[in-house]
Design a protein around this motif. Structure first.
Motif, PDB file in Angstrom:
ATOM      1  N   LEU A 136       0.823  -1.209   0.000  1.00 18.28           N
ATOM      2  CA  LEU A 136       0.000   0.000   0.000  1.00 18.28           C
ATOM      3  C   LEU A 136       0.857   1.258   0.000  1.00 18.28           C
ATOM      4  O   LEU A 136       0.478   2.271  -0.612  1.00 18.28           O
ATOM      5  CB  LEU A 136      -0.934  -0.011   1.219  1.00 18.28           C
ATOM      6  CG  LEU A 136      -2.171   0.889   1.112  1.00 18.28           C
ATOM      7  CD1 LEU A 136      -2.992   0.542  -0.119  1.00 18.28           C
ATOM      8  CD2 LEU A 136      -3.048   0.771   2.362  1.00 18.28           C
ATOM      9  N   CYS A 185       1.795   1.726  -3.604  1.00 17.30           N
ATOM     10  CA  CYS A 185       0.665   2.162  -4.430  1.00 17.30           C
ATOM     11  C   CYS A 185       0.375   3.646  -4.256  1.00 17.30           C
ATOM     12  O   CYS A 185      -0.009   4.326  -5.215  1.00 17.30           O
ATOM     13  CB  CYS A 185      -0.582   1.341  -4.087  1.00 17.30           C
ATOM     14  SG  CYS A 185      -0.499  -0.389  -4.604  1.00 17.30           S
ATOM     15  N   LEU A 186       0.545   4.171  -3.055  1.00 15.69           N
ATOM     16  CA  LEU A 186       0.259   5.578  -2.787  1.00 15.69           C
ATOM     17  C   LEU A 186       1.482   6.468  -2.928  1.00 15.69           C
ATOM     18  O   LEU A 186       1.412   7.663  -2.622  1.00 15.69           O
ATOM     19  CB  LEU A 186      -0.343   5.727  -1.384  1.00 15.69           C
ATOM     20  CG  LEU A 186      -1.685   5.017  -1.158  1.00 15.69           C
ATOM     21  CD1 LEU A 186      -2.223   5.317   0.242  1.00 15.69           C
ATOM     22  CD2 LEU A 186      -2.710   5.438  -2.205  1.00 15.69           C
ATOM     23  N   VAL A 223      -4.810   8.035   6.675  1.00 20.96           N
ATOM     24  CA  VAL A 223      -4.469   7.745   5.282  1.00 20.96           C
ATOM     25  C   VAL A 223      -4.807   8.930   4.382  1.00 20.96           C
ATOM     26  O   VAL A 223      -4.086   9.203   3.409  1.00 20.96           O
ATOM     27  CB  VAL A 223      -5.209   6.477   4.809  1.00 20.96           C
ATOM     28  CG1 VAL A 223      -4.936   6.212   3.334  1.00 20.96           C
ATOM     29  CG2 VAL A 223      -4.783   5.274   5.644  1.00 20.96           C
ATOM     30  N   ARG A 229       0.118  10.241   6.873  1.00 23.89           N
ATOM     31  CA  ARG A 229      -0.289   9.321   5.800  1.00 23.89           C
ATOM     32  C   ARG A 229       0.587   8.077   5.766  1.00 23.89           C
ATOM     33  O   ARG A 229       0.103   6.972   5.496  1.00 23.89           O
ATOM     34  CB  ARG A 229      -0.229  10.041   4.458  1.00 23.89           C
ATOM     35  CG  ARG A 229      -1.260  11.162   4.278  1.00 23.89           C
ATOM     36  CD  ARG A 229      -1.203  11.737   2.886  1.00 23.89           C
ATOM     37  NE  ARG A 229      -1.532  10.717   1.893  1.00 23.89           N
ATOM     38  CZ  ARG A 229      -1.359  10.876   0.586  1.00 23.89           C
ATOM     39  NH1 ARG A 229      -0.837  12.007   0.128  1.00 23.89           N
ATOM     40  NH2 ARG A 229      -1.688   9.922  -0.253  1.00 23.89           N
ATOM     41  N   THR A 286      -1.084   4.592   6.398  1.00 19.20           N
ATOM     42  CA  THR A 286      -1.133   3.697   5.240  1.00 19.20           C
ATOM     43  C   THR A 286      -0.448   2.370   5.541  1.00 19.20           C
ATOM     44  O   THR A 286      -0.968   1.300   5.197  1.00 19.20           O
ATOM     45  CB  THR A 286      -0.459   4.367   4.036  1.00 19.20           C
ATOM     46  OG1 THR A 286      -1.152   5.589   3.732  1.00 19.20           O
ATOM     47  CG2 THR A 286      -0.474   3.462   2.820  1.00 19.20           C
TER      48      THR A 286
END
Length: 285
Positions: free
Chosen positions: A146, A149-150, A220, A231, A235
């Motif tokens: 994750l 991905c972010l 997040v 974040r 996350t």
């Protein structure tokens, strides 16, 4: 020696040439006889580091890369490109990070060691705790996945979240394994005990885990000052809990079955009396 003159005699740089100094024959000679002034452009200040002339460079890692990766690349480039006699050093937070080295890895290993020893004492087995320990990798993978991905980096906030995941995901595994161990000691087979444990603990695990994930959503989606840290830790924790919960409820019973079969008949404590001491005293009285 410090020379000082009135303001009207030191208003311009050329005024220095009008000063006099005594020569070896006790004659006063103006500076203009043996020196001249030339205007050049240079540094407004000279930076030194450990008594060596230095140039200070500030930078940051590109999005998606950690500060540790940036430090590693800079060291590699410096070794290849800098001429002889030149070197690099670090300052500020980067200096502290370089000095600390890979302590995060040792912290993770220490945490896993404590969890393993505590569970070994609880289950009276050196094999059964492996069912809990080996259920953690899906959660760690989910945290990294994750973050990637972010577009967030693996920094100190992510590492704190991963240490926290060891306890949270380990708790989910303990809920299933503990109930299965009790069922097995009550006379059930290892397979049936694993199935009963996963069935009974399925709802509590989902309720607590998804409630925790829901509480992490504001982190997040954080904005404003400090949003990167918020974040990152949110996350990493949310991704780890999501993957660890979804895959954990599937693989933990299987892990218990494997290690439960290996540990069957190899108890550390044999012929243990399970009755509390107070009950024995009451019965004897």
């Amino acid at each position: 020696m410090i020379v000082q003159a009135s303001p009207q005699y030191r208003a311009l740089p050329d005024d220095i040439l009008k000063l006099y100094v005594k020569n070896d024959r006790d004659e006063m000679v103006p500076f203009s006889d043996f020196m001249k002034m030339e205007k050049v452009y240079g540094l407004s200040e000279i930076t030194r580091h450990n008594m060596y002339n230095a140039s200070e460079i500030s930078g940051a890692a590109a999005p998606g890369y950690s500060s540790g990766e940036a430090i590693k690349v800079i060291n590699e480039v410096a070794q290849k490109s800098l001429p002889r006699g030149f070197g690099i050093d670090w300052a500020g937070i980067s200096k502290d990070e370089v000095a600390q080295g890979n302590q995060a890895i040792y912290i993770f290993l220490i945490c896993l060691g404590f969890v393993y020893l505590i569970l070994a004492a609880q289950y009276e087995s050196f094999i059964l705790p492996l069912a809990v320990i080996l259920s953690l990798p899906p959660g760690i993978f989910g945290a990294f996945f994750l973050l990637k991905c972010l577009g967030l980096e693996n920094n100190i906030y992510a590492q704190v979240a991963m240490v926290m995941l060891i306890g949270l995901l380990g708790k989910n595994a303990v809920l299933i394994v503990e109930f299965a161990v009790q069922k097995h000691r009550a006379g059930e087979t290892v397979l049936k005990a694993a199935m009963e444990g996963s069935k009974v603990r399925f709802r509590p695990i989902l309720m607590t885990s998804f409630a925790f994930i829901a509480g992490l959503i504001p982190l997040v989606l954080a904005s404003g000052p400090g949003r990167v840290g918020n974040r990152t830790i949110g996350t990493a924790a949310a991704g780890g809990m999501l993957f660890g919960t979804v895959f954990g409820v599937l693989i933990i019973p299987g892990l218990y079955y494997i290690f439960g079969r290996l540990a069957e008949g190899h108890a550390l404590v044999k012929d243990e009396e399970e009755n509390p001491l107070t009950e024995e005293i009451d019965n004897n009285v």
